[in-house]
Design an enzyme around this catalytic site. Structure first.
Site, short mmCIF file in Angstrom:
data_model
loop_
_atom_site.label_atom_id
_atom_site.label_comp_id
_atom_site.label_asym_id
_atom_site.label_seq_id
_atom_site.Cartn_x
_atom_site.Cartn_y
_atom_site.Cartn_z
N LYS A 70 0.73 -1.30 -0.01
CA LYS A 70 0.02 -0.11 0.05
C LYS A 70 0.80 1.25 0.17
O LYS A 70 1.94 1.37 0.08
CB LYS A 70 -1.03 0.01 1.08
CG LYS A 70 -2.19 -1.24 0.84
CD LYS A 70 -3.39 -0.93 2.10
CE LYS A 70 -4.14 -1.80 1.32
NZ LYS A 70 -5.40 -1.84 2.49
N ARG A 128 -3.09 -9.96 5.21
CA ARG A 128 -3.55 -10.29 3.73
C ARG A 128 -2.53 -9.54 2.83
O ARG A 128 -2.16 -8.48 3.02
CB ARG A 128 -4.78 -9.54 3.81
CG ARG A 128 -5.43 -9.72 2.23
CD ARG A 128 -6.91 -8.89 2.16
NE ARG A 128 -7.36 -9.21 0.75
CZ ARG A 128 -7.19 -8.49 -0.12
NH1 ARG A 128 -6.38 -7.39 -0.06
NH2 ARG A 128 -7.74 -8.89 -1.41
#
Length: 297
Positions: A233, A273
């Site tokens: 991210k 995740r």
């Protein structure tokens, strides 16, 4: 604000997974399988059904405890897809992976997709909207009786960045997730099957993501297992930027993602995740060894 307590959870250092997931003595690793043309770091790589099935089997072979199949990109600015398209992308992949014995989750905000995926063999629903995008999701999950991950969410992808306004981001996320928990359980979702995700990168700026990661202990006061989805991210890319200029491209963020996975595991997350399963699996194993040593000293 009163908090909901999950009676299935013990007094362990890390909260146990929701009921229905394996207890392995470490943080679980969920492998990401984006069956989309436009996801932020791997869009188009597995849009073909055959390639997606092969990738899911590869993730499982690499050690993924769960393979999370998603047919709609949720990157900032992404536009929604129609239900028929999302169903066509996800259900055949879920079915074949489940037949092969892979533990499959479906990543969707839409109740019809969740229902069809569970019927095809998915054993968990991962909803980035926490039930806000589709009012029918809570009833669907309650009837299916599968584990459900409810993420902190404020707005659809195309406008999420306009909603990154917080006082104390940890307190605000706790309050908003607490409200979701009351609504979900009030609509029949079994609290022992609920997990929460603080939603790193969703209506969050990098400083919010780091504060949430550092605040996992406070988030755990809600009494529910926490999943952390940090893989590749923006906040990781920004932290890796040379001299604070620009961002490291997503494909070069996997080692740093593994470091964040270790931090999340030490912070008590039940699952991370990730795109790169091997690196984060090693990282959470090291975190488990570290926590065991700390608990013994």
């Amino acid at each position: 604000m009163p908090t909901l307590q999950n009676p299935a959870l013990g007094r362990t250092r890390a909260l146990a997974p929701p009921e229905g997931l394996p207890l392995l003595g470490r943080c679980l690793v969920m492998g990401i399988l984006n069956v989309t043309p436009d996801s932020f770091s791997d869009g188009g790589l597995y849009a073909d059904t055959g390639h997606a099935i092969d990738r899911g089997l590869e993730l499982a072979a690499q050690g993924a405890d769960i393979v999370d199949v998603g047919g709609e990109s949720t990157r900032p600015g992404a536009r929604p897809v129609c239900l028929d398209e999302e169903l066509a992308r996800t259900v055949p992949v879920v079915r074949e992976l489940a037949r092969a014995g892979v533990w499959v989750s479906v990543d969707t905000m839409h109740a019809p997709v969740a229902r069809a995926a569970v019927e095809a063999g998915a054993r968990m629903v991962n909803d980035v909207s926490g039930g806000l995008a589709d009012p029918g999701m809570a009833r669907t999950v309650a009837e299916a009786g599968v584990p459900y991950v409810a993420m902190h969410w404020r707005a659809p992808s195309r406008e999420m960045d306009r909603h990154a306004d917080y006082g104390d981001v940890v307190a605000d996320v706790i309050a908003e997730l607490g409200a979701r928990l009351r609504q979900l359980t009030g609509m029949g979702v079994d609290p022992s099957r609920i997990a929460l995700d603080p939603g790193l990168g969703f209506s969050k700026r990098p400083e919010h993501d780091w504060t949430l990661l550092a605040g996992l202990e406070r988030l755990r006061t809600l009494g529910f297992p926490l999943m952390v989805g940090a893989s590749r991210k923006r906040f990781i890319g920004a932290a890796l930027a040379e001299g604070g200029v620009g961002e490291m491209p997503p494909a070069r963020r996997d080692v740093a993602t593994a470091a964040v996975s270790a931090l999340a595991a030490v912070g008590g997350a039940f699952c991370v995740r990730v795109h790169d399963v091997r690196a984060s699996l090693d990282a959470v194993r090291m975190a488990a060894a570290y926590v065991e040593h700390v608990d013994c000293t």
